[in-house]
Design a protein around this motif. Structure first.
Motif, PDB file in Angstrom:
ATOM      1  N   LEU A  57      67.464  72.617  -0.823  1.00 39.07           N
ATOM      2  CA  LEU A  57      66.012  72.422  -0.972  1.00 39.07           C
ATOM      3  C   LEU A  57      65.647  72.001  -2.055  1.00 39.07           C
ATOM      4  O   LEU A  57      66.132  72.441  -3.242  1.00 39.07           O
ATOM      5  CB  LEU A  57      65.112  73.959  -0.783  1.00 39.07           C
ATOM      6  CG  LEU A  57      65.491  74.478   0.668  1.00 39.07           C
ATOM      7  CD1 LEU A  57      64.679  76.059   0.669  1.00 39.07           C
ATOM      8  CD2 LEU A  57      64.590  73.574   1.554  1.00 39.07           C
ATOM      9  N   GLY A  58      64.579  71.101  -2.494  1.00 37.12           N
ATOM     10  CA  GLY A  58      64.022  70.556  -3.511  1.00 37.12           C
ATOM     11  C   GLY A  58      64.715  69.566  -4.171  1.00 37.12           C
ATOM     12  O   GLY A  58      64.285  68.749  -5.135  1.00 37.12           O
ATOM     13  N   ILE A  59      66.039  69.146  -3.633  1.00 39.18           N
ATOM     14  CA  ILE A  59      66.723  67.944  -4.284  1.00 39.18           C
ATOM     15  C   ILE A  59      65.707  66.773  -4.013  1.00 39.18           C
ATOM     16  O   ILE A  59      65.182  66.406  -2.846  1.00 39.18           O
ATOM     17  CB  ILE A  59      68.033  67.671  -3.677  1.00 39.18           C
ATOM     18  CG1 ILE A  59      68.091  67.549  -2.239  1.00 39.18           C
ATOM     19  CG2 ILE A  59      68.998  68.797  -4.023  1.00 39.18           C
ATOM     20  CD1 ILE A  59      69.450  67.039  -1.535  1.00 39.18           C
ATOM     21  N   CYS A  60      65.779  65.676  -5.031  1.00 33.78           N
ATOM     22  CA  CYS A  60      65.150  64.382  -4.854  1.00 33.78           C
ATOM     23  C   CYS A  60      65.876  63.530  -4.056  1.00 33.78           C
ATOM     24  O   CYS A  60      67.316  63.328  -4.486  1.00 33.78           O
ATOM     25  CB  CYS A  60      65.072  63.941  -6.173  1.00 33.78           C
ATOM     26  SG  CYS A  60      64.156  62.167  -6.386  1.00 33.78           S
TER      27      CYS A  60
ATOM     28  N   SER B 198      61.059  64.417  -1.602  1.00 30.44           N
ATOM     29  CA  SER B 198      62.048  65.728  -1.739  1.00 30.44           C
ATOM     30  C   SER B 198      62.121  66.296  -0.681  1.00 30.44           C
ATOM     31  O   SER B 198      61.091  66.508   0.332  1.00 30.44           O
ATOM     32  CB  SER B 198      61.240  66.609  -2.877  1.00 30.44           C
ATOM     33  OG  SER B 198      60.192  67.265  -2.537  1.00 30.44           O
TER      34      SER B 198
ATOM     35  N   ASP C 260      62.088  69.653   1.507  1.00 27.06           N
ATOM     36  CA  ASP C 260      61.351  70.858   1.585  1.00 27.06           C
ATOM     37  C   ASP C 260      61.610  71.997   2.507  1.00 27.06           C
ATOM     38  O   ASP C 260      61.220  73.140   2.819  1.00 27.06           O
ATOM     39  CB  ASP C 260      59.927  70.817   1.494  1.00 27.06           C
ATOM     40  CG  ASP C 260      59.114  70.235   2.741  1.00 27.06           C
ATOM     41  OD1 ASP C 260      60.044  69.708   3.615  1.00 27.06           O
ATOM     42  OD2 ASP C 260      58.008  69.656   2.727  1.00 27.06           O
ATOM     43  N   ARG C 261      62.700  71.461   3.635  1.00 24.94           N
ATOM     44  CA  ARG C 261      62.940  72.304   4.859  1.00 24.94           C
ATOM     45  C   ARG C 261      64.318  71.779   5.146  1.00 24.94           C
ATOM     46  O   ARG C 261      64.657  70.494   5.235  1.00 24.94           O
ATOM     47  CB  ARG C 261      61.888  72.390   5.806  1.00 24.94           C
ATOM     48  CG  ARG C 261      62.269  73.321   6.970  1.00 24.94           C
ATOM     49  CD  ARG C 261      60.995  73.188   8.071  1.00 24.94           C
ATOM     50  NE  ARG C 261      61.377  74.276   9.263  1.00 24.94           N
ATOM     51  CZ  ARG C 261      60.413  74.513  10.151  1.00 24.94           C
ATOM     52  NH1 ARG C 261      59.325  73.871  10.079  1.00 24.94           N
ATOM     53  NH2 ARG C 261      60.784  75.233  11.086  1.00 24.94           N
TER      54      ARG C 261
ATOM     55  N   ASN D  34      59.171  66.204   2.220  1.00 27.33           N
ATOM     56  CA  ASN D  34      57.683  66.611   1.753  1.00 27.33           C
ATOM     57  C   ASN D  34      56.754  65.467   2.301  1.00 27.33           C
ATOM     58  O   ASN D  34      55.710  65.670   3.044  1.00 27.33           O
ATOM     59  CB  ASN D  34      57.700  66.678   0.464  1.00 27.33           C
ATOM     60  CG  ASN D  34      56.099  67.237  -0.141  1.00 27.33           C
ATOM     61  OD1 ASN D  34      55.590  66.497  -0.339  1.00 27.33           O
ATOM     62  ND2 ASN D  34      55.876  68.462   0.148  1.00 27.33           N
TER      63      ASN D  34
ATOM     64  N   ARG E  93      53.500  61.837  -8.479  1.00 23.65           N
ATOM     65  CA  ARG E  93      54.481  62.558  -7.905  1.00 23.65           C
ATOM     66  C   ARG E  93      55.657  61.922  -7.803  1.00 23.65           C
ATOM     67  O   ARG E  93      56.712  62.618  -8.075  1.00 23.65           O
ATOM     68  CB  ARG E  93      53.813  62.770  -6.208  1.00 23.65           C
ATOM     69  CG  ARG E  93      54.901  63.561  -5.357  1.00 23.65           C
ATOM     70  CD  ARG E  93      54.425  63.725  -4.035  1.00 23.65           C
ATOM     71  NE  ARG E  93      55.540  64.234  -3.155  1.00 23.65           N
ATOM     72  CZ  ARG E  93      56.397  63.625  -2.597  1.00 23.65           C
ATOM     73  NH1 ARG E  93      56.455  62.239  -2.658  1.00 23.65           N
ATOM     74  NH2 ARG E  93      57.312  64.310  -1.753  1.00 23.65           N
TER      75      ARG E  93
ATOM     76  N   LEU F 276      59.313  63.439  -9.706  1.00 17.60           N
ATOM     77  CA  LEU F 276      60.530  63.677  -8.965  1.00 17.60           C
ATOM     78  C   LEU F 276      61.577  62.948  -9.484  1.00 17.60           C
ATOM     79  O   LEU F 276      62.830  63.392  -9.573  1.00 17.60           O
ATOM     80  CB  LEU F 276      60.224  63.050  -7.634  1.00 17.60           C
ATOM     81  CG  LEU F 276      59.575  63.830  -6.634  1.00 17.60           C
ATOM     82  CD1 LEU F 276      59.517  63.181  -5.000  1.00 17.60           C
ATOM     83  CD2 LEU F 276      60.223  65.253  -6.180  1.00 17.60           C
TER      84      LEU F 276
ATOM     85  N   SER G  81      63.773  64.859 -12.145  1.00 21.96           N
ATOM     86  CA  SER G  81      64.902  65.733 -11.611  1.00 21.96           C
ATOM     87  C   SER G  81      66.321  65.003 -11.167  1.00 21.96           C
ATOM     88  O   SER G  81      67.048  65.876 -10.783  1.00 21.96           O
ATOM     89  CB  SER G  81      64.227  66.697 -10.394  1.00 21.96           C
ATOM     90  OG  SER G  81      64.088  65.553  -9.397  1.00 21.96           O
TER      91      SER G  81
END
Length: 231
Positions: free
Chosen positions: A112-115, A132, A134-135, A146, A217, A221, A224
């Motif tokens: 989760l959250g990886i670019c 990114s 998110d699920r 996302n 946004r 990102l 990261s």
């Protein structure tokens, strides 16, 4: 009259700090101008949402400007445009993407959250965009981004039943691509792909075109990205 010697090293440090503050201010101004223009072009009926977006600009813009100045990456920074800069490939590097390698990479590194990088072909104009995860639903072999929604782990989009799924969006001919509103594919991250995405590199049927400016946004990102592993 004070005849004490001047510490030249201290002068250099002071100058560097002043220059850094100037660059920080330029970056902030460029980002404010860009984001306010972007917001002005949106149709927003929810005033509360608009207030939250504008209210959060100060924090996000300062964070982005600071990170641009602190960057440690293979990219250069354009202070005046608050953007990443690097040499652009003649052709879109997403064309080298392999769905089997993509699936193996996401099976191994999914989190989760990886670019992530998404290839976008909109009316024949190609670019690679940052998003990114998110699920994650590993049992069904798919991930949700996302902005761009659901993708299979091999990178192909999860289409609705009434949509015709193409075997490989990256292999679409120009006629097919021009008849679709947008063709997308999730990509295995590589240095060249992430570099192109960060710099907003774009291509059309003639080759390279004017790079697009990243949204705030996307810019956030980009900070990261682990350039050693491209995660």
């Amino acid at each position: 009259m004070n005849s004490d010697p001047i510490d030249l090293s201290q002068q250099v440090n002071i100058f560097s700090d002043d220059l850094r503050q100037l660059h920080f201010a330029e970056l902030c101004n460029a980002l404010y101008e860009r984001e306010l223009h972007s917001i002005s072009q949106k149709k927003i009926n929810n005033i509360s949402l608009l207030q939250r977006q504008i209210g959060g600009l100060k924090h996000h813009i300062k964070r982005a400007s600071y990170n641009l100045l602190q960057h440690q990456s293979p990219l250069e920074v354009d202070i005046h445009n608050a953007s990443w800069q690097a040499k652009q490939a003649v052709n879109c590097p997403a064309k080298l993407s392999d769905t089997d390698k993509t699936e193996h990479w996401f099976h191994t590194h999914i989190a989760l959250g990886i670019c992530s990088a998404v290839y976008v072909n909109e009316l024949g104009l190609e670019h690679i965009e940052l998003d990114s995860i998110d699920r994650v639903e590993l049992q069904e072999g798919k991930v949700h981004l996302n902005k761009f929604g659901w993708f299979h782990l091999n990178g192909l989009p999860v289409l609705k039943k009434n949509e015709l799924q193409q075997d490989d969006p990256l292999q679409a001919n120009s006629a097919t691509a021009s008849n679709q509103q947008a063709t997308m594919q999730l990509l295995k991250p590589t240095k060249n792909l992430m570099l192109a995405a960060c710099c907003g590199h774009s291509w059309n049927h003639k080759g390279r075109t004017q790079p697009r400016l990243l949204s705030l946004r996307e810019l956030l990102l980009s900070f990261s990205i682990n350039w050693k592993t491209f995660r």
